[in-house]
Write a protein that holds these residues in place. Structure first.
Motif, PDB file in Angstrom:
ATOM      1  N   TRP A 189      -0.837  39.625  64.736  1.00  0.00           N
ATOM      2  CA  TRP A 189      -2.009  39.750  65.596  1.00  0.00           C
ATOM      3  C   TRP A 189      -2.399  38.420  66.237  1.00  0.00           C
TER       4      TRP A 189
ATOM      5  N   HIS B 280      -2.904  37.993  69.846  1.00  0.00           N
ATOM      6  CA  HIS B 280      -3.040  39.346  70.388  1.00  0.00           C
ATOM      7  C   HIS B 280      -4.373  39.983  69.998  1.00  0.00           C
TER       8      HIS B 280
ATOM      9  N   PRO C 179      -8.461  40.877  69.926  1.00  0.00           N
ATOM     10  CA  PRO C 179      -9.324  41.269  71.040  1.00  0.00           C
ATOM     11  C   PRO C 179     -10.130  40.115  71.617  1.00  0.00           C
TER      12      PRO C 179
ATOM     13  N   ARG D  69       2.240  47.084  62.862  1.00  0.00           N
ATOM     14  CA  ARG D  69       0.928  46.518  63.187  1.00  0.00           C
ATOM     15  C   ARG D  69      -0.009  47.575  63.756  1.00  0.00           C
ATOM     16  N   GLY D  70       0.514  48.425  64.637  1.00  0.00           N
ATOM     17  CA  GLY D  70      -0.307  49.458  65.233  1.00  0.00           C
ATOM     18  C   GLY D  70      -1.371  48.884  66.144  1.00  0.00           C
ATOM     19  N   ASP D  71      -2.387  49.699  66.461  1.00  0.00           N
ATOM     20  CA  ASP D  71      -3.488  49.187  67.270  1.00  0.00           C
ATOM     21  C   ASP D  71      -4.518  48.526  66.357  1.00  0.00           C
ATOM     22  N   PHE D  72      -5.595  48.040  66.951  1.00  0.00           N
ATOM     23  CA  PHE D  72      -6.586  47.280  66.184  1.00  0.00           C
ATOM     24  C   PHE D  72      -7.216  48.127  65.086  1.00  0.00           C
TER      25      PHE D  72
ATOM     26  N   TYR E  97      -5.879  50.685  63.552  1.00  0.00           N
ATOM     27  CA  TYR E  97      -4.862  50.934  62.522  1.00  0.00           C
ATOM     28  C   TYR E  97      -4.803  49.763  61.540  1.00  0.00           C
ATOM     29  N   SER E  98      -4.758  48.551  62.071  1.00  0.00           N
ATOM     30  CA  SER E  98      -4.668  47.371  61.209  1.00  0.00           C
ATOM     31  C   SER E  98      -5.920  47.194  60.360  1.00  0.00           C
TER      32      SER E  98
ATOM     33  N   SER F 100     -13.118  54.751  69.912  1.00  0.00           N
ATOM     34  CA  SER F 100     -12.876  53.947  68.711  1.00  0.00           C
ATOM     35  C   SER F 100     -12.917  54.827  67.466  1.00  0.00           C
TER      36      SER F 100
ATOM     37  N   ARG G  87      -9.552  56.804  67.286  1.00  0.00           N
ATOM     38  CA  ARG G  87      -8.425  55.959  66.869  1.00  0.00           C
ATOM     39  C   ARG G  87      -8.522  55.589  65.384  1.00  0.00           C
ATOM     40  N   THR G  88      -9.728  55.325  64.926  1.00  0.00           N
ATOM     41  CA  THR G  88      -9.906  54.941  63.525  1.00  0.00           C
ATOM     42  C   THR G  88      -9.603  56.106  62.599  1.00  0.00           C
TER      43      THR G  88
END
Length: 254
Positions: A30, A33, A35, A93-96, A98-99, A157, A160-161
């Protein structure tokens, strides 16, 4: 310490080192990368915490092995089937979201595991755990805050979460399963009996998820195998990248 206990402790130290090493590398992906800048710095710090923890466990493993292997050998000179990390650590890693969900599940686990490991009859394992406790408390504060913000944030959000949580939940069961090696060490007061952590882990995680307006997944599926070297294809790709420089320049030391 008998030879049997010594060999088991060596394997246990390597497992704990593998968990920290693989997760530390995943988190480091990350860096640059994130946000925003503060998250780049935060991710770098968390990754370094895990890499430092891995070095301590590998260093102790090299002492127990007494065969010339160093921490670099454990980190860089083993193939994926020789790694014994939990599968949850190697997921992409996935998206934010996911991590952050993955980190929350792991952070609650470590905040239960490490205080007990700090009471181990093995002084070295106890010292490593005692050092890592403060770090893990910070990690949990951070991941909890992010899951609350993401879960109870926007519609996107939240979606995704929840999706991340549903896709990761089946990998959590492995954290609370023990084989003969860990059972022997737990009975000897060296390792932690992780089967006894499951209920409290579930209670704490469920409380956070409920506060974040997220649904706790059903225990309908489970994936395991990391402790015996059965991994997803993700670990092979991770090790290829992580080990490239060391394998390209044999004998190189930093």
């Amino acid at each position: 310490m008998s030879d049997t206990l010594k060999d088991a402790t060596l394997e246990y130290a390597v497992r704990l080192g593998d968990d920290a090493n693989v997760l530390g590398h995943r988190i480091s992906e990350w860096v640059s990368h994130g946000p925003f800048l503060e998250e780049d710095i935060a991710y770098a710090n968390v990754a370094l915490d895990y890499i430092g923890r891995a070095r301590m466990f590998y260093g102790y493993a090299s002492e127990l092995a007494s065969d010339g292997r160093t921490e670099d050998d454990f980190a860089y000179m083993r193939d994926d089937r020789q790694y014994q990390n939990l599968l949850l650590m190697e997921m992409p890693r996935g998206d934010f979201a996911y991590s952050q969900v993955r980190q929350l599940l792991i952070d609650v686990y470590y905040n239960l595991l490490l205080p007990q490991l700090a009471e181990s009859r093995d002084d070295t394992l106890a010292a490593i755990a005692a050092k890592a406790i403060k770090e893990s408390r910070y990690h949990l504060r951070r991941s909890r805050d992010w899951v609350l913000r993401l879960g109870d944030g926007t519609e996107e959000s939240h979606r995704r979460t929840q999706a991340a949580l549903d896709s990761l939940w089946g990998y959590t069961h492995e954290m609370f399963e023990m084989d003969e090696t860990e059972r022997l060490l737990a009975d000897s007061g060296i390792a932690v009996d992780t089967t006894r952590l499951r209920d409290e882990w579930h209670r704490q995680v469920s409380s956070i998820l409920t506060e974040a307006t997220l649904s706790v997944p059903e225990d309908g599926w489970a994936v395991r195998g990391g402790r015996i070297g059965y991994h997803t294809e993700n670990l092979g790709h991770l090790l290829t990248e992580m080990q490239f420089v060391h394998r390209s320049y044999p004998g190189c030391q930093w």
